[in-house]
Design a protein around this motif. Structure first.
Motif, PDB file in Angstrom:
ATOM      1  N   ALA A   1     -68.357  25.971 -18.763  1.00  0.00           N
ATOM      2  CA  ALA A   1     -67.389  24.856 -18.644  1.00  0.00           C
ATOM      3  C   ALA A   1     -67.963  23.785 -17.717  1.00  0.00           C
ATOM      4  O   ALA A   1     -68.496  24.085 -16.640  1.00  0.00           O
ATOM      5  N   PRO A   2     -67.842  22.599 -18.130  1.00  0.00           N
ATOM      6  CA  PRO A   2     -68.377  21.510 -17.278  1.00  0.00           C
ATOM      7  C   PRO A   2     -67.493  21.340 -16.036  1.00  0.00           C
ATOM      8  O   PRO A   2     -66.277  21.501 -16.078  1.00  0.00           O
ATOM      9  N   SER A   3     -68.055  21.074 -14.892  1.00  0.00           N
ATOM     10  CA  SER A   3     -67.336  20.827 -13.637  1.00  0.00           C
ATOM     11  C   SER A   3     -67.372  19.350 -13.308  1.00  0.00           C
ATOM     12  O   SER A   3     -68.461  18.752 -13.255  1.00  0.00           O
ATOM     13  N   TYR A   4     -66.150  18.825 -13.167  1.00  0.00           N
ATOM     14  CA  TYR A   4     -66.053  17.400 -12.843  1.00  0.00           C
ATOM     15  C   TYR A   4     -65.592  17.250 -11.392  1.00  0.00           C
ATOM     16  O   TYR A   4     -64.612  17.886 -10.970  1.00  0.00           O
ATOM     17  N   PRO A   5     -66.219  16.471 -10.607  1.00  0.00           N
ATOM     18  CA  PRO A   5     -65.748  16.261  -9.217  1.00  0.00           C
ATOM     19  C   PRO A   5     -64.411  15.518  -9.199  1.00  0.00           C
ATOM     20  O   PRO A   5     -64.188  14.623 -10.005  1.00  0.00           O
ATOM     21  N   ALA A   6     -63.452  15.984  -8.292  1.00  0.00           N
ATOM     22  CA  ALA A   6     -62.134  15.336  -8.198  1.00  0.00           C
ATOM     23  C   ALA A   6     -62.314  13.901  -7.713  1.00  0.00           C
ATOM     24  O   ALA A   6     -63.063  13.635  -6.756  1.00  0.00           O
ATOM     25  N   PRO A   7     -61.630  12.996  -8.387  1.00  0.00           N
ATOM     26  CA  PRO A   7     -61.794  11.585  -7.971  1.00  0.00           C
ATOM     27  C   PRO A   7     -61.097  11.346  -6.629  1.00  0.00           C
ATOM     28  O   PRO A   7     -60.076  11.939  -6.312  1.00  0.00           O
ATOM     29  N   LYS A   8     -61.627  10.557  -5.793  1.00  0.00           N
ATOM     30  CA  LYS A   8     -61.082  10.190  -4.490  1.00  0.00           C
ATOM     31  C   LYS A   8     -60.567   8.761  -4.544  1.00  0.00           C
ATOM     32  O   LYS A   8     -61.324   7.846  -4.878  1.00  0.00           O
ATOM     33  N   TYR A   9     -59.235   8.667  -4.280  1.00  0.00           N
ATOM     34  CA  TYR A   9     -58.612   7.344  -4.267  1.00  0.00           C
ATOM     35  C   TYR A   9     -58.293   6.950  -2.829  1.00  0.00           C
ATOM     36  O   TYR A   9     -57.664   7.738  -2.103  1.00  0.00           O
ATOM     37  N   PRO A  10     -58.641   5.812  -2.404  1.00  0.00           N
ATOM     38  CA  PRO A  10     -58.292   5.393  -1.030  1.00  0.00           C
ATOM     39  C   PRO A  10     -56.788   5.150  -0.912  1.00  0.00           C
ATOM     40  O   PRO A  10     -56.158   4.613  -1.814  1.00  0.00           O
ATOM     41  N   ALA A  11     -56.162   5.666   0.224  1.00  0.00           N
ATOM     42  CA  ALA A  11     -54.716   5.480   0.437  1.00  0.00           C
ATOM     43  C   ALA A  11     -54.414   3.991   0.594  1.00  0.00           C
ATOM     44  O   ALA A  11     -55.082   3.294   1.368  1.00  0.00           O
ATOM     45  N   PRO A  12     -53.377   3.527  -0.118  1.00  0.00           N
ATOM     46  CA  PRO A  12     -53.072   2.086  -0.012  1.00  0.00           C
ATOM     47  C   PRO A  12     -52.460   1.775   1.355  1.00  0.00           C
ATOM     48  O   PRO A  12     -51.680   2.545   1.903  1.00  0.00           O
TER      49      PRO A  12
END
Length: 203
Positions: free
Chosen positions: A31-42
């Motif tokens: 299974a491919p592993s995708y890194p969790a996206p990081k969103y900057p807190a507004p």
């Protein structure tokens, strides 16, 4: 000639049964592993509210007008005489008179009377105590022109006022009821004469 030999060889190879069977393995994929996206807190700027300004209420001080008396018939009354005497033994007397003919005099003396006394332990008993006795009189004229005289005394018998204007309790005259008289004869107890067992009286 060569073609015949090759053809014969192929025919023989086709006629011979083959025992080889290859095993098929299903391919496995990881299974491919995708890194969790990081969103900057507004970042929201805090709203600025202007502080409300309340003006202090202004109350006007109430104005009261002085009462106007159209007819003050007591304004000219003055004290014409006055006396006040206090003695070391506890007795005193004082009096005054006014220009409207009102007078009052009063005196008091200390006297031994029977009353309730308490010892140092608070126990109550009855004996002689010092008390003030008072007597006096007063005279005045009402606005209607009626003249009144009041005299009084206050001692161990209580307050005793006297005056023609004071109400008098009605006097009830009646006869006390008489208990009824019952006339009847008292019963007489019977006389028992003892006998022996043979019919003879026993004396």
């Amino acid at each position: 000639m060569k073609l015949i030999i090759i053809a014969a060889f192929l025919a023989i190879a086709a006629a011979v049964p083959s025992s080889y069977k290859p095993e098929y393995k299903a391919p496995s994929y990881s299974a491919p592993s995708y890194p969790a996206p990081k969103y900057p807190a507004p970042a929201y700027p805090a709203p600025a509210y202007p502080a409300p300004a309340y003006s202090a209420p202004a109350y006007s001080a109430p104005a009261y007008s002085a009462p106007a008396y159209s007819d003050n018939k007591y304004a000219d009354i003055t004290i014409t005489s006055q006396s006040d005497e206090r003695n070391i033994d506890g007795s005193s007397q004082w009096s005054y008179a006014q220009s409207d003919y009102t007078t009052r005099e009063e005196s008091q003396v200390q006297k031994k009377i029977q009353g309730v006394i308490y010892d140092s332990y608070g126990k109550e008993s009855y004996g002689e105590v010092f008390g003030n006795t008072n007597k006096g009189s007063s005279y005045w004229i009402s606005p209607e022109g009626d003249k009144f005289t009041l005299t009084w005394a206050a001692d161990e018998a209580g307050f005793q006022p006297k005056g023609d204007h004071l109400p008098v309790a009605p006097v009830h005259e009646y006869e006390l009821p008489v208990a009824p008289v019952h006339e009847y004869e008292l019963p007489v107890a019977p006389v028992h004469i003892p006998f022996n067992g043979k019919g003879y009286k026993i004396y």
